[in-house]
Write an enzyme that holds these catalytic residues in place. Structure first.
Site, PDB file in Angstrom:
ATOM      1  N   HIS A 189      -0.967  10.387  -2.911  1.00  0.00           N
ATOM      2  CA  HIS A 189      -2.292   9.982  -2.451  1.00  0.00           C
ATOM      3  C   HIS A 189      -3.324  11.075  -2.661  1.00  0.00           C
ATOM      4  CE1 HIS A 189      -5.484   9.228   0.631  1.00  0.00           C
ATOM      5  NE2 HIS A 189      -5.382   8.017   0.125  1.00  0.00           N
TER       6      HIS A 189
ATOM      7  N   HIS B 278       0.833  -1.201   0.000  1.00  0.00           N
ATOM      8  CA  HIS B 278       0.000   0.000   0.000  1.00  0.00           C
ATOM      9  C   HIS B 278       0.870   1.254   0.000  1.00  0.00           C
ATOM     10  CE1 HIS B 278      -2.760   2.922   2.160  1.00  0.00           C
ATOM     11  NE2 HIS B 278      -3.479   2.557   1.126  1.00  0.00           N
TER      12      HIS B 278
HETATM   13  O1  G3P Z   1      -6.683   1.643  -3.012  1.00  0.00           O
HETATM   14  C1  G3P Z   1      -6.814   0.870  -1.865  1.00  0.00           C
HETATM   15  C2  G3P Z   1      -6.621   1.797  -0.754  1.00  0.00           C
HETATM   16  O2  G3P Z   1      -5.383   2.399  -0.979  1.00  0.00           O
HETATM   17  C3  G3P Z   1      -7.699   2.821  -0.734  1.00  0.00           C
HETATM   18  O3  G3P Z   1      -7.472   3.773   0.181  1.00  0.00           O
HETATM   19  O4  G3P Z   1      -7.176   6.128   0.592  1.00  0.00           O
HETATM   20  O5  G3P Z   1      -5.251   4.583   0.873  1.00  0.00           O
HETATM   21  O6  G3P Z   1      -6.071   5.188  -1.380  1.00  0.00           O
HETATM   22  P1  G3P Z   1      -6.441   4.978   0.034  1.00  0.00           P
HETATM   23 CA    CA Z   2      -5.034   3.745  -2.904  1.00  0.00          CA
END
Ligand code: G3P
Ligand code: CA
Length: 387
Positions: free
Chosen positions: A98, A56
């Site tokens: 992000h 992530h």
């Molecule tokens: O894309 C999966 C997850 O990353 C979604 O949440 O806000 O971390 O992009 P975010």
């Molecule tokens: Ca994401």
């Protein structure tokens, strides 16, 4: 109609093979080629789909997120996929951030030459003040350096503040290609288009450069080691028309896709994961990326409840289920797995991973791919033990 289960495309491990010595082999290859598939031993045994570990924002528990250093470390820790979130520069280049507002993840506030760029905008219905990628050319953005988003939670990562650039999507793909060669197996990429309705509204749509990049790199194919993802729906339906690359619909725990809100469509994320909603998603996507509370809800004291029907219902619709986001620190864990009272201390994240793997998910987004790989491999060994 897509409905190609990733599990059918992804790595499959025969538990007998694992028991007889393949454990530790690179069975986690993303979207294996035919030669990869030949590694699956053809003998009577239960087949186990190998759940994916998706880093992530890179190994963002260990390095400032969305930097080449974070992605490289994730790959070296064994992640199957790395996840770049994508926004646009003023000259239409996709970069990994992000948010398009970059004061929390770069040192832009320390650059007097950009002080006048600070402004207030409404993004997806929220008023935000700061500096925005779409107001910077790529050359300007490249003069900034990344900083740790969560310095209170991850103070060790602040030693990297000021060291790494904001990478372009192309640079991320180049890195993944290099690191895949180094590791000897294909590592996948899981790009997310951020604020797609907003970027389309200012003439900097993310889809056109994304599609061009996929085509230029021969990733416009159903077995590409790629998932395209978004919290919105309209752009994913458009991408489905434009490319054959796998797609995942993101599902939040609350609220509604912003494109549906703008269109006056009353459907919420909860509506999208009913059996009818999932059948609709399967017309343009191959999987869902769900907030973990959608898969295993929590009670009012933050303890895990029984898993919902979403995994089974999604599988019935021939959709894979990837959950987000696993983080090792207590404050992000369900109460079941916290250790001590310090919210920033590490809890029993492995136990959380095992709970979700037992619930049948096909992939896990984690800030700590080292934790996720270890938990996934332990879970696979458990499958051997019980068969
Ligand atoms: O894309 C999966 C997850 O990353 C979604 O949440 O806000 O971390 O992009 P975010
Ligand atoms: Ca994401």
């Amino acid at each position: 109609m897509r409905a190609i289960r990733t599990a059918q495309r992804g790595a499959v491990l025969l538990v007998a093979a694992l028991a007889t010595g393949l454990a530790g082999a690179p069975f986690a290859a993303a979207t294996p080629t035919d030669s990869d598939r030949s590694r699956v031993i053809d003998r009577p045994a239960k087949q186990v789909d190998v759940p994916l570990v998706i880093a992530h924002r890179g190994a963002s528990g260990h390095r400032p997120e969305h930097t080449l250093a974070a992605y490289r470390l994730a790959i070296r820790m064994g992640a199957d996929f790395v996840e770049p979130d994508l926004v646009s520069t003023s000259d239409g280049v996709l970069v990994a951030r992000h948010e398009n507002e970059i004061s929390g993840t770069t040192d832009v506030a320390e650059h007097p030459e950009f002080a006048s760029r600070r402004t207030t905008k409404v993004i997806d219905g929220r008023s935000l003040t700061g500096w925005f990628t779409e107001d910077f050319t790529l050359a300007e953005l490249k003069t900034l350096r990344a900083i740790e988003r969560l310095p209170e939670v991850r103070p060790r990562n602040t030693r990297f503040d000021g060291r790494f650039e904001v990478p372009t999507f192309d640079e991320v793909l180049d890195l993944v290609e290099r690191e895949s060669r180094r590791r000897g197996e294909v590592v996948g990429v899981y790009p997310e288009t951020k604020h797609p309705t907003y970027f389309q509204s200012i003439g900097l749509g993310l889809e056109e450069p994304l599609v061009a990049t996929l085509k230029a790199r021969h990733l416009n194919r159903p077995n590409a080691p790629v998932f395209l993802q978004s919290f919105e729906t309209t752009n994913l339906r458009q991408l489905d028309e434009l490319v054959r690359t796998p797609i995942a619909q993101l599902i939040d725990a609350t609220g509604a896709p912003y494109d549906l809100v703008v269109a006056g469509d009353p459907r919420t994320y909860a509506d999208l994961v009913t059996p009818e909603g999932l059948a609709d998603i399967a017309t343009y996507a191959d999987g869902i990326g769900a907030h973990k509370n959608v898969v295993i809800p929590r009670d009012s004291a933050d303890f895990l409840l029984e898993p919902s029907d979403v995994v089974d219902d999604a599988h019935d619709a021939r959709l894979d289920v990837h959950v987000w986001t696993m983080r090792d620190e207590n404050q992000f864990l369900p109460a079941d797995f916290r250790i001590g009272s310090d919210p920033n201390a590490k809890g029993d994240a492995r136990a959380e991973h095992l709970a979700f793997l037992d619930a049948g998910v096909d992939g896990i987004f984690s800030d700590y791919p080292d934790t996720a790989v270890a938990a996934r491999d332990a879970w696979l060994r458990q499958q051997v033990a019980v068969h």
